[in-house]
Scaffold this motif. Structure first.
Motif, PDB file in Angstrom:
ATOM      1  N   ALA A 148       0.909 142.014  52.614  1.00 33.17           N
ATOM      2  CA  ALA A 148       0.439 142.390  53.955  1.00 33.17           C
ATOM      3  C   ALA A 148       0.965 143.777  54.280  1.00 33.17           C
ATOM      4  O   ALA A 148       1.933 144.256  53.673  1.00 33.17           O
ATOM      5  N   SER A 149       0.349 144.404  55.260  1.00 30.05           N
ATOM      6  CA  SER A 149       0.802 145.724  55.704  1.00 30.05           C
ATOM      7  C   SER A 149       2.154 145.593  56.402  1.00 30.05           C
ATOM      8  O   SER A 149       2.555 144.507  56.827  1.00 30.05           O
ATOM      9  N   ARG A 150       2.833 146.712  56.534  1.00 32.75           N
ATOM     10  CA  ARG A 150       4.120 146.719  57.249  1.00 32.75           C
ATOM     11  C   ARG A 150       3.942 146.221  58.678  1.00 32.75           C
ATOM     12  O   ARG A 150       4.774 145.484  59.193  1.00 32.75           O
ATOM     13  N   GLU A 151       2.838 146.597  59.317  1.00 38.84           N
ATOM     14  CA  GLU A 151       2.571 146.158  60.686  1.00 38.84           C
ATOM     15  C   GLU A 151       2.384 144.639  60.743  1.00 38.84           C
ATOM     16  O   GLU A 151       2.887 143.979  61.657  1.00 38.84           O
ATOM     17  N   ALA A 152       1.648 144.087  59.778  1.00 39.08           N
ATOM     18  CA  ALA A 152       1.433 142.632  59.751  1.00 39.08           C
ATOM     19  C   ALA A 152       2.737 141.893  59.486  1.00 39.08           C
ATOM     20  O   ALA A 152       3.007 140.853  60.101  1.00 39.08           O
ATOM     21  N   LEU A 153       3.566 142.424  58.590  1.00 35.93           N
ATOM     22  CA  LEU A 153       4.861 141.793  58.316  1.00 35.93           C
ATOM     23  C   LEU A 153       5.772 141.872  59.546  1.00 35.93           C
ATOM     24  O   LEU A 153       6.463 140.903  59.867  1.00 35.93           O
ATOM     25  N   ASP A 154       5.749 143.011  60.249  1.00 40.46           N
ATOM     26  CA  ASP A 154       6.535 143.154  61.476  1.00 40.46           C
ATOM     27  C   ASP A 154       6.078 142.134  62.521  1.00 40.46           C
ATOM     28  O   ASP A 154       6.905 141.519  63.211  1.00 40.46           O
ATOM     29  N   ASP A 155       4.776 141.926  62.632  1.00 39.84           N
ATOM     30  CA  ASP A 155       4.261 140.945  63.590  1.00 39.84           C
ATOM     31  C   ASP A 155       4.691 139.527  63.216  1.00 39.84           C
ATOM     32  O   ASP A 155       5.020 138.724  64.092  1.00 39.84           O
ATOM     33  N   ILE A 156       4.717 139.216  61.926  1.00 40.31           N
ATOM     34  CA  ILE A 156       5.192 137.899  61.471  1.00 40.31           C
ATOM     35  C   ILE A 156       6.642 137.700  61.894  1.00 40.31           C
ATOM     36  O   ILE A 156       7.015 136.645  62.427  1.00 40.31           O
ATOM     37  N   VAL A 157       7.478 138.714  61.675  1.00 39.19           N
ATOM     38  CA  VAL A 157       8.895 138.626  62.033  1.00 39.19           C
ATOM     39  C   VAL A 157       9.057 138.448  63.542  1.00 39.19           C
ATOM     40  O   VAL A 157       9.814 137.579  64.000  1.00 39.19           O
ATOM     41  N   LYS A 158       8.358 139.241  64.329  1.00 44.96           N
ATOM     42  CA  LYS A 158       8.474 139.139  65.791  1.00 44.96           C
ATOM     43  C   LYS A 158       7.989 137.781  66.292  1.00 44.96           C
ATOM     44  O   LYS A 158       8.591 137.179  67.185  1.00 44.96           O
ATOM     45  N   HIS A 159       6.905 137.280  65.715  1.00 43.63           N
ATOM     46  CA  HIS A 159       6.358 135.973  66.104  1.00 43.63           C
ATOM     47  C   HIS A 159       7.367 134.862  65.770  1.00 43.63           C
ATOM     48  O   HIS A 159       7.623 133.982  66.594  1.00 43.63           O
ATOM     49  N   ALA A 160       7.940 134.914  64.570  1.00 41.47           N
ATOM     50  CA  ALA A 160       8.926 133.908  64.163  1.00 41.47           C
ATOM     51  C   ALA A 160      10.162 133.966  65.057  1.00 41.47           C
ATOM     52  O   ALA A 160      10.717 132.920  65.437  1.00 41.47           O
ATOM     53  N   ASN A 161      10.612 135.160  65.413  1.00 39.85           N
ATOM     54  CA  ASN A 161      11.760 135.301  66.301  1.00 39.85           C
ATOM     55  C   ASN A 161      11.483 134.666  67.659  1.00 39.85           C
ATOM     56  O   ASN A 161      12.320 133.958  68.219  1.00 39.85           O
ATOM     57  N   TYR A 162      10.297 134.904  68.202  1.00 40.69           N
ATOM     58  CA  TYR A 162       9.922 134.362  69.508  1.00 40.69           C
ATOM     59  C   TYR A 162       9.996 132.834  69.513  1.00 40.69           C
ATOM     60  O   TYR A 162      10.410 132.234  70.494  1.00 40.69           O
ATOM     61  N   TYR A 163       9.605 132.206  68.403  1.00 40.42           N
ATOM     62  CA  TYR A 163       9.549 130.746  68.333  1.00 40.42           C
ATOM     63  C   TYR A 163      10.754 130.105  67.628  1.00 40.42           C
ATOM     64  O   TYR A 163      10.775 128.896  67.422  1.00 40.42           O
ATOM     65  N   SER A 164      11.753 130.877  67.267  1.00 35.59           N
ATOM     66  CA  SER A 164      12.906 130.351  66.534  1.00 35.59           C
ATOM     67  C   SER A 164      13.762 129.438  67.417  1.00 35.59           C
ATOM     68  O   SER A 164      14.318 129.890  68.422  1.00 35.59           O
TER      69      SER A 164
END
Length: 182
Positions: A148-164
């Motif tokens: 995935a692009s860096r932007e898509a990977l960053d969004d995955i990380v931010k999404h996971a953090n929000y729901y952790s």
């Protein structure tokens, strides 16, 4: 003479069961108030070394460093807390990437937190209020690589953090009770 084009072999992290994940997610949507219960039994071994038993697993050993009167045989309690955060964030990142169909080839989470113990665990140190003790600042950096692009990977990380669950336990005040066992 035949020429071959060199191929780069990409190695991916061992995947989780995507169909099982989607069923688990569907069950959460159907019953958003559903909860599980984590149980741990901690037994002090002496000095500041303890064993925490979780299910059928080997005990999680906790100690304090020498300068805090421990034997420095295992991570300190705060380091174990950060380990739980790193584990939870890694699980969430893997789950979100799996749900989005992104194969990950590398995932590392680096954490550090500022903590002070001037209250000496309440044993005659500085008078402190609860909000002045414990972690005062947590910094997390995620090294992630995948399809995935860096932007898509960053969004995955931010999404996971929000729901952790663990990150949200650290961010949000929760009811906490303590008392003597029967």
């Amino acid at each position: 003479m035949t020429t071959t084009t060199p191929q780069t072999a990409e190695t991916y992290l061992r995947p989780i069961d995507r169909e099982g994940l989607l069923k688990f997610a569907a069950a959460g949507r159907e019953n958003p108030e559903r909860r599980g219960t984590n149980k741990v039994h901690t037994v002090m071994q002496g000095q500041f070394r303890s064993w925490s038993f979780v299910g059928i697993h080997n005990p999680v050993v906790v100690d304090e460093p020498l300068h805090l009167f421990g034997e420095n045989t295992a991570p300190a309690p705060g380091e174990i807390v950060l380990s739980a955060l790193g584990g939870c964030l890694s699980v969430g990142i893997t789950a979100v990437a799996t749900e989005r169909g992104v194969k990950l080839s590398r995932l590392e989470v680096f954490m550090e937190a500022d903590i002070g113990n001037t209250a000496a665990w309440g044993a005659g140190g500085a008078e402190r209020k609860p909000e002045q003790m414990g972690f005062q600042d947590i910094r997390v950096k995620v090294l992630i690589e995948g399809e995935a692009s860096r932007e898509a990977l960053d969004d995955i990380v931010k999404h996971a953090n929000y729901y952790s669950p663990v990150a949200n336990t650290m961010r949000n005040p929760i009811p906490f009770t303590i008392g003597l066992a029967d």
